[in-house]
Design a protein around this motif. Structure first.
Motif, short mmCIF file in Angstrom:
data_model
loop_
_atom_site.label_atom_id
_atom_site.label_comp_id
_atom_site.label_asym_id
_atom_site.label_seq_id
_atom_site.Cartn_x
_atom_site.Cartn_y
_atom_site.Cartn_z
N SER A 45 144.62 97.66 -111.54
CA SER A 45 143.60 96.66 -111.85
C SER A 45 142.49 96.60 -110.81
N ILE A 46 142.71 97.19 -109.65
CA ILE A 46 141.73 97.07 -108.57
C ILE A 46 140.75 98.24 -108.54
N ASN A 48 139.25 100.05 -110.97
CA ASN A 48 138.09 100.03 -111.87
C ASN A 48 136.91 99.27 -111.27
N ILE A 49 137.21 98.28 -110.42
CA ILE A 49 136.14 97.53 -109.77
C ILE A 49 135.34 98.43 -108.83
N PRO A 169 141.62 92.07 -109.68
CA PRO A 169 140.17 91.82 -109.72
C PRO A 169 139.66 90.93 -108.60
N GLY A 172 140.02 92.81 -105.27
CA GLY A 172 139.04 93.89 -105.23
C GLY A 172 137.64 93.38 -104.97
N GLY A 173 137.27 92.27 -105.61
CA GLY A 173 135.96 91.68 -105.38
C GLY A 173 135.78 91.23 -103.95
N THR A 316 129.46 87.98 -114.31
CA THR A 316 130.61 88.89 -114.29
C THR A 316 131.80 88.26 -113.59
N GLY A 320 135.48 87.66 -115.16
CA GLY A 320 136.73 88.13 -114.56
C GLY A 320 137.75 87.03 -114.40
N THR A 324 141.63 86.57 -116.23
CA THR A 324 142.90 86.44 -115.50
C THR A 324 143.86 85.48 -116.19
#
Length: 492
Positions: A45-46, A48-49, A169, A172-173, A316, A320, A324
């Motif tokens: 999940s991380i 793709n960011i 997500p 990662g952000g 965005t 996200g 979740t």
């Protein structure tokens, strides 16, 4: 590996006797397996960011950077059943521990990559490590956990995956805000170190295997290209066009490879995949409903961000956070579902789960008018609750229908069903949306009305798939215990 370390080596003296003699020892094993499940889900999940950042870093186009995700998926899909078979033959303990090590080292090398070619190479090795982990995780839990706790244990493992998907997500952000993309891979290193050490120290001994260790090389050579071709078509068919040369070549490759694989498996005395497994209705129906459930979820995960950003016009980050809600619902209800399965059997929680998931998709079908935010949040949450309630007992029934000598292959097929469901969800979600969009252009005048109708009808289609999975689950044979004890106390 045991031969390398020697008969009386430290490896043979593990797991730690102070832990393995405890009455609740299997929970230490479940915790160790959950670390691998969490790490793999977090990475999925991380990454793709990071794709936009990688595109800028390497000065490449979107078509090229997509291979960072695609090469991982293709490698994972092509090896997971094979590693399950190898684990059945030679042992799950060493493979799972080695999988942690391979994943951790390749994660470091991914982060240290200086060009796209190097990154893609190490992503392949990262997928190899993930396949070694995923091919054995549910098999290890099934083998070591007493039947009274097994549904709960598999539910906890699924919950660990849900937590990884949920944190990915947001984490990662945050990493991209304060650091660069390399740390999205480096974050796996401390988790991998802990997991590797615990795997070596705590995982139970491998059960003595049969003297027959013939590996079906021809089956492997036929299965691998067929899986690669099919997964590539599912993920790239819509983008490249269904009549493009590469897609047609992959369709032919998948068809020929699968035909050769079936012919080989029917002739081979020690096949890579024993088709006798599919004679058990619990195994077959469990995998079918598994494919349907992940098709529904990934179709929703594909479409909902577009709806949120194009119709609701939110940022965005907000999109996200809304998404979740699905893994949050899964995380909360997977352990509860496992306990229900341990007490009441498989059918009750699978029916409840698919009822929730279908209802969630139905609510999503009414968004775009009044109460859109309420319907959106409620629909996504019910879908997550449904998946969290359905998945653990369904996985339990699949693994419980396989003999102990085929737990690795059964676990590989189970994960393969999930992978196919993910691919089908992305493919069919896009195709149905495009179909309904084209049909509605003749009815509605404005582009936004056309889009809303296309989203709605696609969600309604996913509702029908959920009802189909619900019917299959309701007609499955009821059991008071999910599956028998195989060889508790004798290893894995």
């Amino acid at each position: 590996m045991q031969q390398v370390f020697g008969r009386n080596s430290l490896w043979d003296q593990l797991p730690l006797s102070a832990v393995s003699r405890k009455s609740g020892y299997h929970w230490f094993v479940v915790f160790t397996v959950c670390i691998g499940a969490f790490m793999a889900a977090l990475d999925a999940s991380i990454v793709n960011i990071a794709l936009p950042a990688l595109q800028q870093q390497f000065h490449i186009g979107m078509n090229a950077v997509e291979w960072v995700s695609l090469v991982y998926l293709l490698t994972l899909a092509s090896l997971i059943v094979t590693f399950g078979r190898i684990a059945d033959m030679f042992g799950r303990r060493w493979m799972y521990a080695s999988g942690f090590l391979v994943f951790m080292i390749s994660s470091f090398l991914c982060g240290a990559s200086t060009d796209l070619s190097a990154l893609l190479l190490w992503r392949v090795f990262q997928a190899v490590g993930a396949a070694m982990l995923q091919a054995n995780s549910v098999a290890i839990i099934t083998a070591i956990t007493p039947s009274g706790d097994r549904g709960k244990a598999i539910g906890i493992q699924a919950s660990a995956q849900g937590i990884g998907l949920t944190l990915g997500p947001a984490l990662g952000g945050a990493i991209l805000t304060y650091f660069d993309w390399r740390w999205l891979f480096f974050v796996n290193i401390p988790i991998g170190i802990i997991g590797t050490i615990l795997a070596f120290l705590l995982l139970p001994k491998d059960k003595a295997k049969s003297s027959s260790r013939h590996f079906d090389y021809w089956g492997f050579l036929f299965l691998t290209p067929s899986l690669i071709g099919l997964i590539y078509v599912l993920n790239m068919g819509t983008k490249q066009g269904w009549t493009s040369p590469s897609i047609l070549l992959c369709i032919v490759m998948a068809f020929i490879g699968f035909a050769g694989f079936v012919r080989e498996e029917l002739r081979c005395k020690a096949p890579l995949v024993d088709f006798a497994l599919f004679r058990n209705s619990s195994f077959t129906y469990g995998n079918i409903t598994g494919v349907l459930s992940f098709t529904i979820m990934y179709a929703v995960l594909l479409l909902t961000p577009y709806f949120i950003e194009s119709i609701l016009h939110v940022t965005t980050i907000t999109s996200g956070l809304i998404l979740t809600i699905i893994p949050l619902g899964m995380t909360l209800f997977t352990p509860i579902s496992g306990m229900i399965a341990d007490k009441f059997g498989i059918r009750v929680p699978t029916v409840i789960g698919m009822s929730f998931a279908s209802t969630g998709c139905l609510l999503l079908g009414f968004i775009g008018g009044n109460y859109t935010y309420i319907l959106l949040i409620a629909g996504l949450f019910l879908l997550g609750v449904g998946m969290g309630t359905f998945t653990p007992p369904n996985n339990s029934s699949v693994m419980g229908s396989a003999p102990s000598s085929r737990l690795g292959v059964a676990g590989g097929i189970l994960n393969m069903a999930r992978t196919f469901g993910m691919g089908f969800g992305v493919t069919f979600g896009g195709l149905f949306y495009q179909l309904f969009f084209s049909l509605n252009t003749q009815v509605h005048k404005t582009g936004e009305q056309v889009m809303i109708s296309a989203f709605r009808y696609t969600y309604f289609t996913m509702t029908l798939l959920g009802i189909a999975a619900l019917i299959i689950s309701a007609t499955r044979k009821q059991t008071n215990q999910p599956y028998p004890d195989f060889f508790i106390g004798e290893g894995i």
